[in-house]
Design an enzyme around this catalytic site. Structure first.
Site, PDB file in Angstrom:
ATOM      1  N   THR B 199      20.482  18.475 -16.536  1.00 44.38           N
ATOM      2  CA  THR B 199      21.284  18.495 -15.327  1.00 44.38           C
ATOM      3  C   THR B 199      20.860  17.268 -14.562  1.00 44.38           C
ATOM      4  OG1 THR B 199      21.142  20.905 -15.147  1.00 44.38           O
ATOM      5  CG2 THR B 199      21.613  19.705 -13.136  1.00 44.38           C
ATOM      6  N   GLY B 229      24.485  28.882 -14.223  1.00 49.26           N
ATOM      7  CA  GLY B 229      23.044  28.704 -14.331  1.00 49.26           C
ATOM      8  C   GLY B 229      22.422  28.425 -12.977  1.00 49.26           C
ATOM      9  N   THR B 250      15.658  21.269 -13.564  1.00 53.30           N
ATOM     10  CA  THR B 250      16.485  21.067 -14.738  1.00 53.30           C
ATOM     11  C   THR B 250      15.854  21.857 -15.871  1.00 53.30           C
ATOM     12  OG1 THR B 250      17.454  19.401 -16.217  1.00 53.30           O
ATOM     13  CG2 THR B 250      15.226  18.964 -15.424  1.00 53.30           C
ATOM     14  N   GLY B 251      16.692  22.263 -16.841  1.00 52.46           N
ATOM     15  CA  GLY B 251      16.150  23.030 -17.958  1.00 52.46           C
ATOM     16  C   GLY B 251      16.956  24.290 -18.196  1.00 52.46           C
TER      17      GLY B 251
END
Lengths: 347, 339
Positions: B199, B229, B250-251
């Site tokens: 992201t 998400g 992010t992730g």
């Protein structure tokens, strides 16, 4: 040499007996606590526990009760029509043992939103499913598709249209949203000063938020709502957002919020309150601190929070404003034995 | 000689915090530059962070931001984004946005033209088109995303995010039906692809310490349609508070959003913790429950200090991020070792 007289010694014994036998606001488990005076929801959750259900089952059953009963017109079908007259639902459920979450928002045509939220948690690796796709997911998971409108919601919508679509959630657009319906187009900026959110109706933001703490301190939380009346279609508030509408952590406690979700969700009050309880702060103070954070930026916001820790201690807090000086919530534990209405003064 | 020593000490900036600051996840250099240019041209921190994330939407950064990437189970690309104003705590966010490319622009419109915080689904597309800010309705698919989708279908829809359903989701495409609780196998989350969760998250700290943050993503590849998400969720994907700092994540959003890492990191910085430690603490919280989760966080405080952290995983041992401030002057790639 000093020694106690017999009479004095007897009195000390009596005092000790009184202190030890009278429960002095003792924490007790299991505990069910939910926002507002939604008594049947509390009873439904408690029955589920009595029958050997898990805390997750209890909290789901409790919120589902409000979906059936359309609690206060702000949970479930037939309430809070959006700008187009449709009712859409938001819900979440959280397992404080595993930190798993299931949530849905902008759910159309399925009544049992918290049930769909649980399906997200159980049948997918995801946390949050929204919109028209959430309805498809629900149907695939076995939920019935039906119209969520009712005479009541249609009537609310008609009246609203007749009064120039007041109140609404538009700003910086034309035609002037404070006296006209849409469609609206953005006004060219320069920056307008922040105008007070004038049109506020406290009865348009109730949510059921429920916490269940099991005998061994395991925590579950859930919420269900039909969102803000006359919301812009697709609007999602705090209720289905983990950390905002509710939070559960079996190493610390649980919290659930109700009120003006648009504002409250920017401050993650449920997450904050649980984190404070994690650090040993007791539930009432944790709730108050979370409310204070929001108050700093929005002194007149409408909102309340319930908090509970893993030993069954609980508390609540609310923001004082015109029309809202006390917040009611339901509690059941082995001491109350049946659902008991409690209130907290707003500050 | 003492004078010389003093001169050296005072003239050499010793890892001094400096403002303004632009910091974003991954090596998305053009995004960083776009944000920095906006600041140089006297844009606000909000303008800068929006422009930066929009750059990745245009460029389809890594295939995980913007159109033409991460097709869902139905082959469609839908977008998530948010933007937050740390001065006022206002937020605008969109999720499951169909057919409009500039998701962070729509998020900003939610913030500016409504009292709401979050608008999702097909209604978000209608809202965007009504806002008429160059939000054209267009197909978000491309040859590339269609290709990814086709290959996935041919691979029996592996990987996917289904569980406790029949037919067996580890071998078969859907449609799926729930399996009753008693008959469920307990299976670990096996199918992991670290390339499917990037992201862009960006924080901009202005000269006076004002904070803005934003994210944009096309979500997880092969996600169940409608899946949202962490990226557009305030406190999860990003958080900004001009009294404390900003953080972006992010992730694996499904997991991370259960722990509100951006909110937590900012709260820790509020209490005086330095950015790197704040980031690490937030990552640790998640690690306790999900030791192998894929994720990273960047943090910055109001004096321009910054840091990052990431969770060590067989395929992920270092996390890159971009930084610009008056000291670097141009966008600089930095790395942090995962722990």
């Amino acid at each position: 040499m000093y020694y106690m007289s017999i009479e004095y010694f007897n009195m000390v014994q009596i005092v000790f007996a009184i202190i030890c036998l009278v429960p002095l606001n003792q924490a007790a488990l299991p505990l069910v606590i939910n926002t507002w005076h939604f008594k049947n929801a509390a009873s439904a959750a408690w029955s589920t526990l009595q029958k050997g259900g898990s805390v997750l089952d209890a909290v789901e059953r409790g919120c589902a009760q409000c979906e059936f009963e359309q609690c206060d017109g702000s949970v479930g079908f037939g309430g809070s029509p959006d700008e187009r007259g449709e009712t859409t639902l938001d819900a979440m459920i959280m397992n404080g043992d595993t930190m798993e979450v299931g949530a849905v928002a902008d759910l159309r045509r399925v009544k049992n939103a918290v049930g769909v939220a649980r399906a997200v948690m159980e049948y997918t690796e995801h946390t949050f499913i929204v919109g028209e796709s959430a309805t498809i997911f629900a149907q695939n998971m076995g939920f019935r598709s039906e119209d969520l409108s009712a005479n009541q919601s249609i009537a609310i919508f008609s009246k609203w249209l007749q009064q120039n679509c007041q109140p609404n959630y538009r700003k910086n657009v034309f035609p002037d949203p404070s006296n006209s319906c849409g469609p609206y187009k953005p006004k060219a900026k320069p920056w307008r000063p922040k105008q007070q959110k004038g049109n506020f109706d406290p009865s348009s933001h109730d949510t059921i938020g429920m916490l269940v703490i099991g005998k061994n301190g395991q925590v579950a939380a859930a919420t269900s709502t039909n969102g803000a009346t006359h919301k812009i279609p697709g609007r999602v508030g705090d209720s289905p957002v983990a950390g905002a509408g509710a939070y559960a952590d079996s190493t610390a406690g649980g919290a659930a919020a109700t009120g003006d979700g648009d504002i409250m969700m920017r401050f993650l009050p449920s997450f904050l309150a649980v984190d404070l309880m994690r650090n040993g702060i007791e539930p009432t103070i944790a709730c108050r601190m979370a409310i204070s954070r929001i108050k700093k930026y929005y002194p007149d916001f409408f909102g309340a929070l319930i908090c509970a820790n893993t030993t069954g201690g609980y508390g609540a807090a609310c923001n004082k404003r015109t029309g809202f000086s006390q917040f009611p919530f339901m509690v059941v534990n082995p001491q109350t034995n049946q659902s008991q209405l409690q209130t907290v003064d707003c500050f």
